[in-house]
Design a protein around this motif. Structure first.
Motif, PDB file in Angstrom:
ATOM      1  N   VAL A   1       0.835  -1.201   0.000  1.00 35.97           N
ATOM      2  CA  VAL A   1       0.000   0.000   0.000  1.00 35.97           C
ATOM      3  C   VAL A   1       0.870   1.251   0.000  1.00 35.97           C
ATOM      4  CG1 VAL A   1      -1.696   1.331   1.312  1.00 35.97           C
ATOM      5  CG2 VAL A   1      -1.973  -1.135   1.069  1.00 35.97           C
ATOM      6  N   GLU A   2       1.995   1.208   0.700  1.00 37.92           N
ATOM      7  CA  GLU A   2       2.918   2.345   0.666  1.00 37.92           C
ATOM      8  C   GLU A   2       3.501   2.511  -0.732  1.00 37.92           C
ATOM      9  OE1 GLU A   2       5.334   5.567   2.127  1.00 37.92           O
ATOM     10  OE2 GLU A   2       3.380   4.676   2.561  1.00 37.92           O
ATOM     11  N   SER A   3       3.814   1.396  -1.396  1.00 39.49           N
ATOM     12  CA  SER A   3       4.274   1.482  -2.787  1.00 39.49           C
ATOM     13  C   SER A   3       3.200   2.107  -3.666  1.00 39.49           C
ATOM     14  CB  SER A   3       4.623   0.088  -3.316  1.00 39.49           C
ATOM     15  OG  SER A   3       5.616  -0.529  -2.530  1.00 39.49           O
ATOM     16  N   LEU A   4       1.951   1.708  -3.444  1.00 43.48           N
ATOM     17  CA  LEU A   4       0.827   2.270  -4.200  1.00 43.48           C
ATOM     18  C   LEU A   4       0.708   3.772  -3.958  1.00 43.48           C
ATOM     19  CD1 LEU A   4      -1.731   1.786  -5.937  1.00 43.48           C
ATOM     20  CD2 LEU A   4      -2.957   1.300  -3.801  1.00 43.48           C
ATOM     21  N   ARG A   5       0.863   4.188  -2.710  1.00 46.71           N
ATOM     22  CA  ARG A   5       0.756   5.619  -2.386  1.00 46.71           C
ATOM     23  C   ARG A   5       1.820   6.442  -3.110  1.00 46.71           C
ATOM     24  NH1 ARG A   5       2.966   9.499   0.534  1.00 46.71           N
ATOM     25  NH2 ARG A   5       4.652   8.134   1.208  1.00 46.71           N
ATOM     26  N   VAL A   6       3.060   5.951  -3.076  1.00 47.08           N
ATOM     27  CA  VAL A   6       4.165   6.685  -3.700  1.00 47.08           C
ATOM     28  C   VAL A   6       3.935   6.804  -5.209  1.00 47.08           C
ATOM     29  CG1 VAL A   6       6.633   6.628  -4.200  1.00 47.08           C
ATOM     30  CG2 VAL A   6       5.818   6.064  -1.918  1.00 47.08           C
ATOM     31  N   LEU A   7       3.511   5.716  -5.844  1.00 44.82           N
ATOM     32  CA  LEU A   7       3.279   5.749  -7.291  1.00 44.82           C
ATOM     33  C   LEU A   7       2.113   6.669  -7.651  1.00 44.82           C
ATOM     34  CD1 LEU A   7       3.767   1.959  -8.127  1.00 44.82           C
ATOM     35  CD2 LEU A   7       5.352   3.831  -8.607  1.00 44.82           C
ATOM     36  N   ARG A   8       1.078   6.683  -6.823  1.00 46.94           N
ATOM     37  CA  ARG A   8      -0.075   7.556  -7.113  1.00 46.94           C
ATOM     38  C   ARG A   8       0.285   9.037  -6.940  1.00 46.94           C
ATOM     39  NH1 ARG A   8      -5.447   6.442  -7.300  1.00 46.94           N
ATOM     40  NH2 ARG A   8      -5.925   8.038  -5.733  1.00 46.94           N
ATOM     41  N   VAL A   9       1.112   9.331  -5.947  1.00 46.53           N
ATOM     42  CA  VAL A   9       1.568  10.712  -5.785  1.00 46.53           C
ATOM     43  C   VAL A   9       2.377  11.148  -7.003  1.00 46.53           C
ATOM     44  CG1 VAL A   9       3.113  12.209  -4.462  1.00 46.53           C
ATOM     45  CG2 VAL A   9       1.533  10.694  -3.263  1.00 46.53           C
ATOM     46  N   CYS A  10       3.259  10.245  -7.466  1.00 47.39           N
ATOM     47  CA  CYS A  10       4.057  10.542  -8.652  1.00 47.39           C
ATOM     48  C   CYS A  10       3.154  10.743  -9.868  1.00 47.39           C
ATOM     49  CB  CYS A  10       5.055   9.414  -8.896  1.00 47.39           C
ATOM     50  SG  CYS A  10       6.173   9.691 -10.279  1.00 47.39           S
ATOM     51  N   ARG A  11       2.153   9.883 -10.025  1.00 45.97           N
ATOM     52  CA  ARG A  11       1.237   9.999 -11.158  1.00 45.97           C
ATOM     53  C   ARG A  11       0.455  11.313 -11.101  1.00 45.97           C
ATOM     54  NH1 ARG A  11      -3.913   9.611 -12.754  1.00 45.97           N
ATOM     55  NH2 ARG A  11      -4.358   8.538 -14.728  1.00 45.97           N
ATOM     56  N   LYS A  12       0.016  11.690  -9.906  1.00 44.41           N
ATOM     57  CA  LYS A  12      -0.767  12.925  -9.768  1.00 44.41           C
ATOM     58  C   LYS A  12       0.033  14.138 -10.230  1.00 44.41           C
ATOM     59  CE  LYS A  12      -3.234  15.710  -6.337  1.00 44.41           C
ATOM     60  NZ  LYS A  12      -3.633  15.822  -4.906  1.00 44.41           N
ATOM     61  N   THR A  13       1.295  14.200  -9.817  1.00 48.97           N
ATOM     62  CA  THR A  13       2.121  15.344 -10.225  1.00 48.97           C
ATOM     63  C   THR A  13       2.412  15.306 -11.723  1.00 48.97           C
ATOM     64  OG1 THR A  13       4.139  14.137  -9.619  1.00 48.97           O
ATOM     65  CG2 THR A  13       3.166  15.561  -7.949  1.00 48.97           C
ATOM     66  N   ALA A  14       2.559  14.089 -12.280  1.00 52.35           N
ATOM     67  CA  ALA A  14       2.787  13.973 -13.726  1.00 52.35           C
ATOM     68  C   ALA A  14       1.557  14.437 -14.513  1.00 52.35           C
ATOM     69  CB  ALA A  14       3.142  12.536 -14.090  1.00 52.35           C
ATOM     70  N   VAL A  15       0.367  14.091 -14.031  1.00 53.79           N
ATOM     71  CA  VAL A  15      -0.868  14.532 -14.688  1.00 53.79           C
ATOM     72  C   VAL A  15      -0.981  16.053 -14.633  1.00 53.79           C
ATOM     73  CG1 VAL A  15      -3.388  14.511 -14.523  1.00 53.79           C
ATOM     74  CG2 VAL A  15      -2.102  12.376 -14.334  1.00 53.79           C
ATOM     75  N   GLN A  16      -0.645  16.628 -13.490  1.00 53.13           N
ATOM     76  CA  GLN A  16      -0.689  18.089 -13.365  1.00 53.13           C
ATOM     77  C   GLN A  16       0.295  18.748 -14.324  1.00 53.13           C
ATOM     78  OE1 GLN A  16       0.137  18.414  -9.176  1.00 53.13           O
ATOM     79  NE2 GLN A  16      -2.015  18.364  -8.599  1.00 53.13           N
ATOM     80  N   ALA A  17       1.507  18.190 -14.406  1.00 56.90           N
ATOM     81  CA  ALA A  17       2.511  18.762 -15.304  1.00 56.90           C
ATOM     82  C   ALA A  17       2.087  18.623 -16.765  1.00 56.90           C
ATOM     83  CB  ALA A  17       3.861  18.077 -15.070  1.00 56.90           C
ATOM     84  N   ARG A  18       1.453  17.494 -17.123  1.00 54.23           N
ATOM     85  CA  ARG A  18       0.974  17.300 -18.489  1.00 54.23           C
ATOM     86  C   ARG A  18      -0.119  18.311 -18.824  1.00 54.23           C
ATOM     87  NH1 ARG A  18      -1.899  11.724 -20.213  1.00 54.23           N
ATOM     88  NH2 ARG A  18      -3.405  12.557 -18.725  1.00 54.23           N
TER      89      ARG A  18
END
Length: 365
Positions: free
Chosen positions: A129-146
């Motif tokens: 679940v911690e791995s999932l959290r880290v990846l989702r945070v990374c994805r969220k910032t990537a979506v914002q940057a896109r």
């Protein structure tokens, strides 16, 4: 039990910071024995634990901000077999009376852990679940940057010279991005306005495509983790990947800390609280969370709302249930409130059963 509670022991409290943690220890009568500072390194954690245990048998530790500055300390103490509580809020009355500094905050954390007030069992941060959290945070910032890159492309095209802008008007989004990314501007002519626009648009388009590919890769990883953690959750009506991932994050790697399941419902902001007055008897949703999270988890609340609306559209049983509640005199909003509570119970049961299966398989291995 009384003899056990009176046995000599000490309780620790930690005020966490980026580079230095301040720790305090109180005895079995809640008297401060000492306050000391330690670096935020593994060696510093070891020194802190040794120092606390030098006073007496260490019963538990209260840590502030265990999800950020205290995350490393939390993992170390849990690995060392120490019971850890997260201190959720300082004593406001005590802070007004004494003022604020790091020593006072550490002592307040120790007092809170001793009395087990303003404390919760923290999420463990050593599982998938911690791995999932880290990846989702990374994805969220990537979506914002896109999104920002796309907005900048559109704004730049509006201001571009007509010779560049006119051929781009009728293109779809991806046609536009790929066309711009394939341009070959003269990099030596960057002082000229038209070439400067070409260089800028090409750079933004390539940035968009790189982020697009990055998000796709992260989506594959997130989907794989969610399927490993709770495949049954994805099989339920109207529970998509994003909703399932968010509810797994809310439950954490140790969802058993939320027992009874009413705590999970309260954390998601879907537990009923009385809102009656006079002859009117009704309930409303508890938007304030519970003792585990005073603000509630808005993202989890949103996920459950999306599931409820999806089931209203797709699931005949849900449609019949809501119609029954409305016929009984409830408003549609009250019927949906009840539906959300049932969804929270269903989701938590699935997560707990899957967690038990994972724990049993780990024990068997």
């Amino acid at each position: 039990m009384a003899e056990h509670s009176e046995a000599p022991h000490v309780v620790g409290g930690v005020d966490t910071h980026k580079d230095l943690h301040v720790a305090a220890v109180v005895d079995h009568q809640d008297r401060v024995l000492g306050v000391e500072s330690f670096p935020t390194t593994r060696h510093g954690y070891r020194l802190m634990l040794t120092w606390m245990r030098s006073f007496d048998d260490l019963q538990r530790i209260g840590i502030e901000c265990s999800g950020s500055y205290g995350a490393g300390l939390l993992r170390y103490m849990q690995a060392a077999g120490v019971e850890v509580l997260e201190v959720t809020a300082p004593d406001k009355h005590d802070r007004r009376r004494r003022g604020k500094n790091d020593h006072f905050d550490a002592e307040s954390a120790a007092h809170a852990a001793f009395a087990e007030r303003h404390t919760v069992t923290p999420r463990s941060r050593d599982g998938m679940v911690e791995s999932l959290r880290v990846l989702r945070v990374c994805r969220k910032t990537a979506v914002q940057a896109r999104r920002i890159a796309l907005q900048m492309i559109q704004t730049t095209i509006v201001c571009a010279p007509d010779r560049l802008r006119d051929p781009l008007r009728q293109m779809t989004r991806m046609q536009l991005i790929r066309t711009l990314a394939a341009w070959r501007p003269d990099l030596t002519a960057y002082r000229e306005v038209e070439e400067a626009y070409r260089i800028s648009l090409k750079s933004l388009a390539r940035r968009y495509l790189e982020l697009h590919d990055e998000i796709a890769d992260l989506d594959d990883m997130i989907k794989a983790i969610v399927k490993d953690l709770a495949p049954v959750l994805l099989e339920q009506t109207a529970i998509g990947l994003n909703s399932a991932a968010q509810l797994l994050l809310t439950a954490g790697d140790n969802p058993e800390r939320l027992r009874p399941e009413a705590s999970f419902a309260a954390l998601c902001g879907v537990s009923p609280v009385p809102a009656s007055s006079g002859k009117t008897v009704r309930h409303r949703l508890n938007r304030g969370g519970d003792r585990l999270n005073r603000g509630g988890d808005r993202a989890a609340n949103s996920a459950i709302h999306i599931i409820a609306i999806g089931r209203l559209r797709l699931d005949p049983r849900t449609q019949a249930y809501v119609a029954k509640r409305i016929a009984a005199g409830n408003s549609k909003l009250e019927a949906i409130r009840s539906l959300k509570r049932y969804i929270a119970r269903e989701v938590f049961g699935i997560i707990i059963r899957r967690q038990n299966q994972i724990n049993q398989s780990q024990i068997a291995a």
